[in-house]
Design a protein around this motif. Structure first.
Motif, PDB file in Angstrom:
ATOM      1  N   MET A   1      67.350  53.799   5.353  1.00  0.00           N
ATOM      2  CA  MET A   1      66.978  55.186   5.456  1.00  0.00           C
ATOM      3  C   MET A   1      65.588  55.387   4.884  1.00  0.00           C
ATOM      4  SD  MET A   1      70.377  57.198   4.275  1.00  0.00           S
ATOM      5  CE  MET A   1      71.743  56.081   4.156  1.00  0.00           C
ATOM      6  N   LYS A   2      64.783  56.125   5.599  1.00  0.00           N
ATOM      7  CA  LYS A   2      63.424  56.388   5.161  1.00  0.00           C
ATOM      8  C   LYS A   2      63.418  57.514   4.131  1.00  0.00           C
ATOM      9  CE  LYS A   2      58.862  57.486   6.732  1.00  0.00           C
ATOM     10  NZ  LYS A   2      58.068  58.206   7.688  1.00  0.00           N
ATOM     11  N   ALA A   3      62.632  57.322   3.092  1.00  0.00           N
ATOM     12  CA  ALA A   3      62.547  58.325   2.026  1.00  0.00           C
ATOM     13  C   ALA A   3      61.730  59.528   2.474  1.00  0.00           C
ATOM     14  CB  ALA A   3      61.927  57.711   0.784  1.00  0.00           C
ATOM     15  N   ILE A   4      62.252  60.703   2.188  1.00  0.00           N
ATOM     16  CA  ILE A   4      61.548  61.953   2.419  1.00  0.00           C
ATOM     17  C   ILE A   4      60.592  62.208   1.256  1.00  0.00           C
ATOM     18  CG2 ILE A   4      61.852  64.451   2.657  1.00  0.00           C
ATOM     19  CD1 ILE A   4      64.770  63.660   3.697  1.00  0.00           C
ATOM     20  N   LEU A   5      61.042  61.830   0.071  1.00  0.00           N
ATOM     21  CA  LEU A   5      60.282  62.004  -1.165  1.00  0.00           C
ATOM     22  C   LEU A   5      60.734  60.919  -2.119  1.00  0.00           C
ATOM     23  CD1 LEU A   5      58.428  63.849  -2.976  1.00  0.00           C
ATOM     24  CD2 LEU A   5      60.528  65.010  -3.664  1.00  0.00           C
ATOM     25  N   ALA A   6      59.805  60.362  -2.881  1.00  0.00           N
ATOM     26  CA  ALA A   6      60.153  59.321  -3.845  1.00  0.00           C
ATOM     27  C   ALA A   6      59.363  59.529  -5.136  1.00  0.00           C
ATOM     28  CB  ALA A   6      59.850  57.942  -3.263  1.00  0.00           C
ATOM     29  N   THR A   7      59.944  59.056  -6.222  1.00  0.00           N
ATOM     30  CA  THR A   7      59.267  59.067  -7.514  1.00  0.00           C
ATOM     31  C   THR A   7      59.785  57.885  -8.318  1.00  0.00           C
ATOM     32  OG1 THR A   7      58.624  60.473  -9.390  1.00  0.00           O
ATOM     33  CG2 THR A   7      60.943  60.513  -8.757  1.00  0.00           C
ATOM     34  N   GLU A   8      59.021  57.501  -9.306  1.00  0.00           N
ATOM     35  CA  GLU A   8      59.510  56.452 -10.191  1.00  0.00           C
ATOM     36  C   GLU A   8      58.966  56.643 -11.584  1.00  0.00           C
ATOM     37  OE1 GLU A   8      58.354  52.878  -8.034  1.00  0.00           O
ATOM     38  OE2 GLU A   8      56.806  52.512  -9.504  1.00  0.00           O
TER      39      GLU A   8
ATOM     40  N   ILE B   1      72.737  66.241  -0.349  1.00  0.00           N
ATOM     41  CA  ILE B   1      71.561  65.512  -0.834  1.00  0.00           C
ATOM     42  C   ILE B   1      72.014  64.096  -1.160  1.00  0.00           C
ATOM     43  CG2 ILE B   1      69.864  65.282  -2.684  1.00  0.00           C
ATOM     44  CD1 ILE B   1      70.018  68.283  -3.108  1.00  0.00           C
ATOM     45  N   ARG B   2      71.325  63.124  -0.596  1.00  0.00           N
ATOM     46  CA  ARG B   2      71.565  61.726  -0.973  1.00  0.00           C
ATOM     47  C   ARG B   2      70.269  61.189  -1.563  1.00  0.00           C
ATOM     48  NH1 ARG B   2      74.382  56.467   1.513  1.00  0.00           N
ATOM     49  NH2 ARG B   2      73.081  54.940   0.439  1.00  0.00           N
TER      50      ARG B   2
ATOM     51  N   ILE C   1      75.354  61.316  -4.206  1.00  0.00           N
ATOM     52  CA  ILE C   1      75.429  62.355  -3.192  1.00  0.00           C
ATOM     53  C   ILE C   1      75.820  63.642  -3.897  1.00  0.00           C
ATOM     54  CG2 ILE C   1      76.664  63.194  -1.146  1.00  0.00           C
ATOM     55  CD1 ILE C   1      76.854  60.258  -0.260  1.00  0.00           C
ATOM     56  N   GLN C   2      75.048  64.697  -3.615  1.00  0.00           N
ATOM     57  CA  GLN C   2      75.311  66.002  -4.203  1.00  0.00           C
ATOM     58  C   GLN C   2      75.547  67.002  -3.076  1.00  0.00           C
ATOM     59  OE1 GLN C   2      71.648  65.139  -6.858  1.00  0.00           O
ATOM     60  NE2 GLN C   2      72.559  67.014  -7.700  1.00  0.00           N
ATOM     61  N   ALA C   3      76.465  67.911  -3.300  1.00  0.00           N
ATOM     62  CA  ALA C   3      76.768  68.955  -2.320  1.00  0.00           C
ATOM     63  C   ALA C   3      76.522  70.313  -2.962  1.00  0.00           C
ATOM     64  CB  ALA C   3      78.214  68.845  -1.862  1.00  0.00           C
ATOM     65  N   ALA C   4      76.018  71.232  -2.179  1.00  0.00           N
ATOM     66  CA  ALA C   4      75.739  72.580  -2.677  1.00  0.00           C
ATOM     67  C   ALA C   4      77.030  73.376  -2.822  1.00  0.00           C
ATOM     68  CB  ALA C   4      74.791  73.315  -1.742  1.00  0.00           C
ATOM     69  N   VAL C   5      77.105  74.118  -3.922  1.00  0.00           N
ATOM     70  CA  VAL C   5      78.226  75.020  -4.180  1.00  0.00           C
ATOM     71  C   VAL C   5      77.640  76.390  -4.498  1.00  0.00           C
ATOM     72  CG1 VAL C   5      80.146  75.540  -5.740  1.00  0.00           C
ATOM     73  CG2 VAL C   5      79.722  73.179  -5.033  1.00  0.00           C
ATOM     74  N   ASP C   6      78.115  77.413  -3.801  1.00  0.00           N
ATOM     75  CA  ASP C   6      77.707  78.787  -4.086  1.00  0.00           C
ATOM     76  C   ASP C   6      78.328  79.172  -5.423  1.00  0.00           C
ATOM     77  OD1 ASP C   6      77.824  81.675  -4.280  1.00  0.00           O
ATOM     78  OD2 ASP C   6      77.285  81.743  -2.152  1.00  0.00           O
TER      79      ASP C   6
ATOM     80  N   GLU D   1      64.720  57.973  -4.435  1.00  0.00           N
ATOM     81  CA  GLU D   1      64.250  58.362  -3.109  1.00  0.00           C
ATOM     82  C   GLU D   1      65.219  59.347  -2.485  1.00  0.00           C
ATOM     83  OE1 GLU D   1      64.150  54.632  -1.008  1.00  0.00           O
ATOM     84  OE2 GLU D   1      62.139  54.158  -1.768  1.00  0.00           O
ATOM     85  N   LEU D   2      64.718  60.513  -2.124  1.00  0.00           N
ATOM     86  CA  LEU D   2      65.514  61.491  -1.380  1.00  0.00           C
ATOM     87  C   LEU D   2      65.541  61.019   0.069  1.00  0.00           C
ATOM     88  CD1 LEU D   2      66.956  64.268  -1.171  1.00  0.00           C
ATOM     89  CD2 LEU D   2      64.689  65.255  -0.711  1.00  0.00           C
ATOM     90  N   VAL D   3      66.742  60.672   0.565  1.00  0.00           N
ATOM     91  CA  VAL D   3      66.850  60.126   1.918  1.00  0.00           C
ATOM     92  C   VAL D   3      67.679  61.001   2.865  1.00  0.00           C
ATOM     93  CG1 VAL D   3      66.416  57.732   1.209  1.00  0.00           C
ATOM     94  CG2 VAL D   3      68.767  58.601   1.278  1.00  0.00           C
ATOM     95  N   GLU D   4      68.458  61.928   2.324  1.00  0.00           N
ATOM     96  CA  GLU D   4      69.210  62.871   3.163  1.00  0.00           C
ATOM     97  C   GLU D   4      69.135  64.251   2.521  1.00  0.00           C
ATOM     98  OE1 GLU D   4      73.277  61.930   4.187  1.00  0.00           O
ATOM     99  OE2 GLU D   4      72.823  59.796   4.241  1.00  0.00           O
ATOM    100  N   TRP D   5      69.067  65.278   3.347  1.00  0.00           N
ATOM    101  CA  TRP D   5      69.023  66.638   2.810  1.00  0.00           C
ATOM    102  C   TRP D   5      69.842  67.619   3.645  1.00  0.00           C
ATOM    103  CZ3 TRP D   5      67.224  70.367   6.055  1.00  0.00           C
ATOM    104  CH2 TRP D   5      66.511  69.923   7.163  1.00  0.00           C
TER     105      TRP D   5
END
Length: 142
Positions: A1-8, A90-91, A111-116, A82-86
């Motif tokens: 999976m290609k990174a949308i955003l990365a940091t280290e 979010i992965r 993996i994180q999921a949004a909760v209202d 690396e953010l690879v899914e949004w």
């Protein structure tokens, strides 16, 4: 999976993170992932305070870690996120590498999921506030 955003970031393994053999205790890698994940989210101005202020929580719903080789006391490591899914969730992928040799020590993802937060309901579509934060990184319909 290609990174949308990365940091280290670079970290020196502290004494309090190792066991009696001088090897990093496995549970500390989740903390290292958390530290670099916070840095990644701060780079799009959507850290945990901003999430809270936007009315959404993003709990981790899945985590995977593969221990390739041990890290040890006083070793310098580079931790990359690396953010690879949004979409819909979010992965973030992680790698921990020796800072000098670049040898991979550990890899994983969360993996994180949004909760209202008002209704405590799981969101099956990425909230618009997150879409707005990453719009400059990906082609997102507004």
């Amino acid at each position: 999976m290609k990174a949308i955003l990365a940091t280290e970031m670079t970290l020196t393994i502290p004494f309090h993170d190792v066991d009696s053999m001088g090897i990093t205790w496995h549970g500390n890698y989740l903390r290292y992932f958390e530290i670099v994940r916070c840095q990644l989210l701060d780079e799009i101005d959507y850290g945990y305070r901003a999430m809270q202020d936007s009315g959404f929580g993003w709990p981790i719903v899945d985590v995977q870690i593969k221990y390739v080789q041990s890290s040890t006391f006083d070793q310098q490591v580079r931790i990359r996120a690396e953010l690879v899914e949004w979409e819909n969730r979010i992965r973030i992928n992680y790698q921990v590498r020796d800072a000098q040799t670049n040898q991979r020590l550990t890899k994983g993802y969360t993996i994180q999921a949004a909760v209202d937060m008002a209704t405590q309901e799981l969101c099956f579509v990425t909230p618009q506030v997150f879409r707005d934060k990453i719009a400059h990184l990906v082609d997102v319909e507004q």
